[in-house]
Design a protein around this motif. Sequence first.
Motif, PDB file in Angstrom:
ATOM      1  N   SER A   1       0.882  -1.161   0.000  1.00 54.72           N
ATOM      2  CA  SER A   1       0.000   0.000   0.000  1.00 54.72           C
ATOM      3  C   SER A   1       0.920   1.211   0.000  1.00 54.72           C
ATOM      4  CB  SER A   1      -0.916  -0.007   1.226  1.00 54.72           C
ATOM      5  OG  SER A   1      -1.895   1.001   1.111  1.00 54.72           O
ATOM      6  N   GLN A   2       1.652   1.356  -1.109  1.00 61.26           N
ATOM      7  CA  GLN A   2       2.795   2.256  -1.160  1.00 61.26           C
ATOM      8  C   GLN A   2       2.447   3.717  -0.962  1.00 61.26           C
ATOM      9  OE1 GLN A   2       1.445   0.781  -3.788  1.00 61.26           O
ATOM     10  NE2 GLN A   2       1.661   1.977  -5.657  1.00 61.26           N
TER      11      GLN A   2
ATOM     12  N   PRO B   1      15.845   8.228  -8.968  1.00 63.20           N
ATOM     13  CA  PRO B   1      14.629   9.011  -9.186  1.00 63.20           C
ATOM     14  C   PRO B   1      13.888   8.654 -10.465  1.00 63.20           C
ATOM     15  CG  PRO B   1      16.597  10.331  -9.619  1.00 63.20           C
ATOM     16  CD  PRO B   1      17.064   9.050  -8.988  1.00 63.20           C
ATOM     17  N   THR B   2      14.520   7.865 -11.336  1.00 61.68           N
ATOM     18  CA  THR B   2      13.835   7.454 -12.563  1.00 61.68           C
ATOM     19  C   THR B   2      12.974   6.223 -12.337  1.00 61.68           C
ATOM     20  OG1 THR B   2      15.634   6.002 -13.315  1.00 61.68           O
ATOM     21  CG2 THR B   2      15.769   8.328 -13.919  1.00 61.68           C
ATOM     22  N   VAL B   3      13.089   5.597 -11.154  1.00 65.54           N
ATOM     23  CA  VAL B   3      12.308   4.398 -10.872  1.00 65.54           C
ATOM     24  C   VAL B   3      10.848   4.782 -10.703  1.00 65.54           C
ATOM     25  CG1 VAL B   3      11.921   2.531  -9.222  1.00 65.54           C
ATOM     26  CG2 VAL B   3      14.253   3.191  -9.825  1.00 65.54           C
ATOM     27  N   TYR B   4       9.954   4.127 -11.459  1.00 63.77           N
ATOM     28  CA  TYR B   4       8.529   4.461 -11.384  1.00 63.77           C
ATOM     29  C   TYR B   4       7.931   4.157 -10.016  1.00 63.77           C
ATOM     30  CZ  TYR B   4       3.527   3.796 -11.868  1.00 63.77           C
ATOM     31  OH  TYR B   4       2.181   3.822 -11.658  1.00 63.77           O
ATOM     32  N   PRO B   5       8.136   2.937  -9.490  1.00 61.57           N
ATOM     33  CA  PRO B   5       7.450   2.629  -8.223  1.00 61.57           C
ATOM     34  C   PRO B   5       8.216   3.129  -7.002  1.00 61.57           C
ATOM     35  CG  PRO B   5       8.604   0.695  -8.983  1.00 61.57           C
ATOM     36  CD  PRO B   5       8.872   1.776  -9.995  1.00 61.57           C
ATOM     37  N   ALA B   6       8.445   4.453  -6.933  1.00 63.75           N
ATOM     38  CA  ALA B   6       9.196   5.002  -5.805  1.00 63.75           C
ATOM     39  C   ALA B   6       8.517   4.690  -4.476  1.00 63.75           C
ATOM     40  CB  ALA B   6       9.362   6.511  -5.976  1.00 63.75           C
ATOM     41  N   GLY B   7       7.166   4.686  -4.473  1.00 63.98           N
ATOM     42  CA  GLY B   7       6.445   4.355  -3.247  1.00 63.98           C
ATOM     43  C   GLY B   7       6.735   2.938  -2.806  1.00 63.98           C
TER      44      GLY B   7
ATOM     45  N   TYR C   1       9.266  -0.941   0.854  1.00 63.44           N
ATOM     46  CA  TYR C   1      10.207  -2.035   1.071  1.00 63.44           C
ATOM     47  C   TYR C   1      11.279  -1.651   2.095  1.00 63.44           C
ATOM     48  CZ  TYR C   1       8.601  -5.610  -2.157  1.00 63.44           C
ATOM     49  OH  TYR C   1       7.886  -6.619  -2.742  1.00 63.44           O
ATOM     50  N   ARG C   2      11.672  -0.391   2.104  1.00 64.71           N
ATOM     51  CA  ARG C   2      12.609   0.064   3.139  1.00 64.71           C
ATOM     52  C   ARG C   2      12.009  -0.161   4.528  1.00 64.71           C
ATOM     53  NH1 ARG C   2      14.016   5.960   0.542  1.00 64.71           N
ATOM     54  NH2 ARG C   2      15.530   5.304  -1.037  1.00 64.71           N
ATOM     55  N   ASP C   3      10.722   0.180   4.652  1.00 60.39           N
ATOM     56  CA  ASP C   3      10.038  -0.017   5.939  1.00 60.39           C
ATOM     57  C   ASP C   3       9.968  -1.493   6.295  1.00 60.39           C
ATOM     58  OD1 ASP C   3       8.048   0.809   8.161  1.00 60.39           O
ATOM     59  OD2 ASP C   3       6.919  -0.662   6.986  1.00 60.39           O
ATOM     60  N   ILE C   4       9.663  -2.350   5.321  1.00 63.37           N
ATOM     61  CA  ILE C   4       9.546  -3.786   5.581  1.00 63.37           C
ATOM     62  C   ILE C   4      10.888  -4.376   6.013  1.00 63.37           C
ATOM     63  CG2 ILE C   4       9.112  -6.018   4.470  1.00 63.37           C
ATOM     64  CD1 ILE C   4       7.009  -4.450   2.717  1.00 63.37           C
TER      65      ILE C   4
END
Length: 360
Positions: free
Chosen positions: A104-105, A284-290, A295-298
């Motif tokens: 749930s990004q 910053p070019t990565v689309y799914p930045a959220g 994933y950092r949180d996980i």
Amino acid sequence: MRIAALVDAIPAAAESLADFIEKNGGERPPQYPTLAEAFAAEDIDLVALATPSGLHIQQGLEVLAAGKHVVIEKPLDVDLTRAQEIEAAAKEAAAKGIVASVISQHRFDQSSVAVADAVTKGRFGRLTSAIASVAWWRSQGYYDSGDWRGTWSMDGGGALMNQGVHTVDLLLWFMGRPVEIHAHTARLAHERIEVEDTAVATVTFENGGLAVLHATTAAYPGLTVRVQLMGSEGSAVVDNDRLEYFHSKDAGGESADMGLQGGGNQAEQELARYPEEDYKAADPTVYPAGHVRQYRDILSAIADGRQAGVTVSDAVNALAAVRSVYVSATLGQPVLFDDVLAGKYNDLEVRTGSSAAESA
């Protein structure tokens, strides 16, 4: 962290993803047709399930039974009863230090965090109402591109379930627990699908607040996702993940008995509290930045032995809200959220309202 294995029942699909990983500088991972074979051959800590929605629970339970951490793409599943089954399994696994989360990004967007923090601190006063809208377009070709798309069994629903579930989650995150939902759905601009391409609902929450929920894949050429939150001492608007408007009485500034008519926008100063660099992907070019932020949180939750920021229970509530919309639309009457969550309508076969053919 590395990708230890790719699991897909379709070898060509796994090969294609392996090619992509290798082409972008990663180590080419081995491929397996089943989770069991991958677990037997590789040292795996975390499994990300990005399969069709109707397979999530079966695979998620297999991952948890193997003692692995799991991340499930949205929505959690197409069936609320099965979703509650994995909710119970996730709670048992948590006692053993196993982390289970559902994507749930948008909860990790800079703007969403700013609004949620303001809600938690009571800066909007009493929350009175909200408007949540997903106004997108999906062509007929999109639905025709996969046999599972637009089906109740594998997609679990249409515009609301597939495209709108993230916005439902944000609405619940901001407003709290729903009490009653009254909805209508329709299939108006597409053919050869079972599900709705348009849904509207009114929602009453435990805090007394009211909301309008709207989702469509029939808004050509595609508009924005917009969440508008309003309270007795402040309001906020998030449009396409951007904090378009924010005003809280406690921040000072202008005030008027008859309102500011959109004035007094404090969005810029509010966002300054949440440094932008903390909310950017490494690339910053990565689309799914959220996704990167979630994933950092996980990974942090696994390392720290804590619960992830988004739990399976959060996803169950979002799924129950969507199911409530479908139940209400099918019955043509309001339904209680707790009744749906408790399984009162488990045997009800939900259906979509008018179709394009029927309306012609």
